[in-house]
Design a protein around this motif. Structure first.
Motif, PDB file in Angstrom:
ATOM      1  N   ASP A 142       0.827  -1.193   0.000  1.00 25.04           N
ATOM      2  CA  ASP A 142       0.000   0.000   0.000  1.00 25.04           C
ATOM      3  C   ASP A 142       0.864   1.247   0.000  1.00 25.04           C
ATOM      4  N   LEU A 143       0.403   2.249  -0.703  1.00 21.79           N
ATOM      5  CA  LEU A 143       1.000   3.576  -0.702  1.00 21.79           C
ATOM      6  C   LEU A 143      -0.077   4.491  -0.142  1.00 21.79           C
ATOM      7  N   VAL A 144       0.189   5.114   1.007  1.00 20.09           N
ATOM      8  CA  VAL A 144      -0.812   5.942   1.679  1.00 20.09           C
ATOM      9  C   VAL A 144      -0.418   7.407   1.567  1.00 20.09           C
ATOM     10  N   LEU A 145      -1.358   8.204   1.089  1.00 19.27           N
ATOM     11  CA  LEU A 145      -1.118   9.632   0.882  1.00 19.27           C
ATOM     12  C   LEU A 145      -1.986  10.454   1.819  1.00 19.27           C
ATOM     13  N   ASN A 146      -1.372  11.452   2.456  1.00 17.85           N
ATOM     14  CA  ASN A 146      -2.099  12.382   3.312  1.00 17.85           C
ATOM     15  C   ASN A 146      -2.532  13.599   2.499  1.00 17.85           C
ATOM     16  N   TYR A 147      -3.450  14.376   3.046  1.00 16.56           N
ATOM     17  CA  TYR A 147      -3.861  15.648   2.459  1.00 16.56           C
ATOM     18  C   TYR A 147      -4.388  15.489   1.041  1.00 16.56           C
ATOM     19  N   VAL A 148      -5.359  14.639   0.856  1.00 15.00           N
ATOM     20  CA  VAL A 148      -5.926  14.385  -0.469  1.00 15.00           C
ATOM     21  C   VAL A 148      -7.279  15.077  -0.621  1.00 15.00           C
ATOM     22  N   LYS A 149      -7.642  15.327  -1.852  1.00 18.61           N
ATOM     23  CA  LYS A 149      -8.938  15.927  -2.163  1.00 18.61           C
ATOM     24  C   LYS A 149     -10.058  14.920  -1.914  1.00 18.61           C
ATOM     25  N   ASP A 150     -11.223  15.441  -1.582  1.00 20.23           N
ATOM     26  CA  ASP A 150     -12.419  14.608  -1.505  1.00 20.23           C
ATOM     27  C   ASP A 150     -12.935  14.367  -2.910  1.00 20.23           C
ATOM     28  N   ASP A 151     -13.654  13.280  -3.100  1.00 17.47           N
ATOM     29  CA  ASP A 151     -14.328  12.984  -4.370  1.00 17.47           C
ATOM     30  C   ASP A 151     -13.391  12.951  -5.578  1.00 17.47           C
ATOM     31  N   LEU A 152     -12.290  12.236  -5.444  1.00 20.14           N
ATOM     32  CA  LEU A 152     -11.382  12.072  -6.586  1.00 20.14           C
ATOM     33  C   LEU A 152     -12.046  11.224  -7.670  1.00 20.14           C
ATOM     34  N   ASP A 153     -11.752  11.528  -8.902  1.00 17.50           N
ATOM     35  CA  ASP A 153     -12.294  10.794 -10.039  1.00 17.50           C
ATOM     36  C   ASP A 153     -11.605   9.424 -10.116  1.00 17.50           C
ATOM     37  N   PRO A 154     -12.368   8.335 -10.071  1.00 14.09           N
ATOM     38  CA  PRO A 154     -11.770   6.992 -10.106  1.00 14.09           C
ATOM     39  C   PRO A 154     -10.888   6.752 -11.334  1.00 14.09           C
ATOM     40  N   VAL A 155     -11.281   7.280 -12.474  1.00 10.88           N
ATOM     41  CA  VAL A 155     -10.494   7.099 -13.696  1.00 10.88           C
ATOM     42  C   VAL A 155      -9.150   7.803 -13.559  1.00 10.88           C
ATOM     43  N   LEU A 156      -9.150   8.998 -12.965  1.00 11.85           N
ATOM     44  CA  LEU A 156      -7.916   9.760 -12.764  1.00 11.85           C
ATOM     45  C   LEU A 156      -6.991   9.045 -11.774  1.00 11.85           C
ATOM     46  N   VAL A 157      -7.558   8.513 -10.698  1.00  5.08           N
ATOM     47  CA  VAL A 157      -6.758   7.813  -9.694  1.00  5.08           C
ATOM     48  C   VAL A 157      -6.138   6.555 -10.297  1.00  5.08           C
ATOM     49  N   LYS A 158      -6.930   5.787 -11.021  1.00  8.77           N
ATOM     50  CA  LYS A 158      -6.406   4.567 -11.639  1.00  8.77           C
ATOM     51  C   LYS A 158      -5.311   4.889 -12.654  1.00  8.77           C
ATOM     52  N   SER A 159      -5.508   5.951 -13.416  1.00 14.27           N
ATOM     53  CA  SER A 159      -4.497   6.373 -14.392  1.00 14.27           C
ATOM     54  C   SER A 159      -3.196   6.760 -13.688  1.00 14.27           C
ATOM     55  N   ALA A 160      -3.300   7.488 -12.577  1.00 15.79           N
ATOM     56  CA  ALA A 160      -2.103   7.878 -11.815  1.00 15.79           C
ATOM     57  C   ALA A 160      -1.397   6.646 -11.257  1.00 15.79           C
ATOM     58  N   MET A 161      -2.174   5.676 -10.787  1.00 18.33           N
ATOM     59  CA  MET A 161      -1.580   4.446 -10.256  1.00 18.33           C
ATOM     60  C   MET A 161      -0.875   3.658 -11.359  1.00 18.33           C
ATOM     61  N   GLU A 162      -1.458   3.636 -12.540  1.00 19.67           N
ATOM     62  CA  GLU A 162      -0.820   2.949 -13.673  1.00 19.67           C
ATOM     63  C   GLU A 162       0.488   3.625 -14.057  1.00 19.67           C
ATOM     64  N   LYS A 163       0.564   4.942 -13.915  1.00 22.76           N
ATOM     65  CA  LYS A 163       1.818   5.666 -14.180  1.00 22.76           C
ATOM     66  C   LYS A 163       2.872   5.291 -13.147  1.00 22.76           C
ATOM     67  N   ILE A 164       2.439   5.110 -11.909  1.00 29.75           N
ATOM     68  CA  ILE A 164       3.378   4.693 -10.856  1.00 29.75           C
ATOM     69  C   ILE A 164       3.955   3.322 -11.186  1.00 29.75           C
ATOM     70  N   THR A 165       3.097   2.382 -11.597  1.00 29.59           N
ATOM     71  CA  THR A 165       3.597   1.038 -11.927  1.00 29.59           C
ATOM     72  C   THR A 165       4.518   1.075 -13.146  1.00 29.59           C
ATOM     73  N   ALA A 166       4.173   1.902 -14.125  1.00 28.87           N
ATOM     74  CA  ALA A 166       4.981   1.980 -15.348  1.00 28.87           C
ATOM     75  C   ALA A 166       6.348   2.606 -15.089  1.00 28.87           C
ATOM     76  N   SER A 167       6.440   3.468 -14.084  1.00 28.02           N
ATOM     77  CA  SER A 167       7.707   4.151 -13.808  1.00 28.02           C
ATOM     78  C   SER A 167       8.777   3.205 -13.274  1.00 28.02           C
ATOM     79  N   LYS A 168       8.353   2.130 -12.584  1.00 18.93           N
ATOM     80  CA  LYS A 168       9.272   1.132 -12.026  1.00 18.93           C
ATOM     81  C   LYS A 168      10.366   1.748 -11.146  1.00 18.93           C
ATOM     82  N   ILE A 169       9.998   2.783 -10.385  1.00 21.22           N
ATOM     83  CA  ILE A 169      11.010   3.443  -9.553  1.00 21.22           C
ATOM     84  C   ILE A 169      11.026   2.943  -8.107  1.00 21.22           C
TER      85      ILE A 169
END
Length: 75
Positions: free
Chosen positions: A17-44
């Protein structure tokens, strides 16, 4: 405080799990999933040569509630 918990599967098949503080309410699920896919693709993120975030699993808001029962005074 509300947090955003991003869950991934590692290259070894374990959950991370990656836990983030200070996040916006009502995030768009498509945007969140896209950001997570970028994290996996970065392989950092790697530990002991194992890719920590290799597959997107889920995302959720987590909020902890505390209710004090008693408190001793410090001397």
């Amino acid at each position: 405080m509300k947090k955003l918990q991003l869950s991934f599967k590692t290259a070894a098949g374990k959950r991370r799990d990656l836990v983030l503080n200070y996040v916006k309410d009502d995030l768009d699920p498509v945007l969140v999933k896209s950001a997570m896919e970028k994290i996996t693709a970065s392989k950092i993120f790697e530990k002991d040569t194992v890719q920590l975030f290799s597959e997107v699993v889920s995302a959720k808001y987590v909020q902890r509630t505390e209710k004090e029962i008693f408190k001793n005074s410090l001397q």
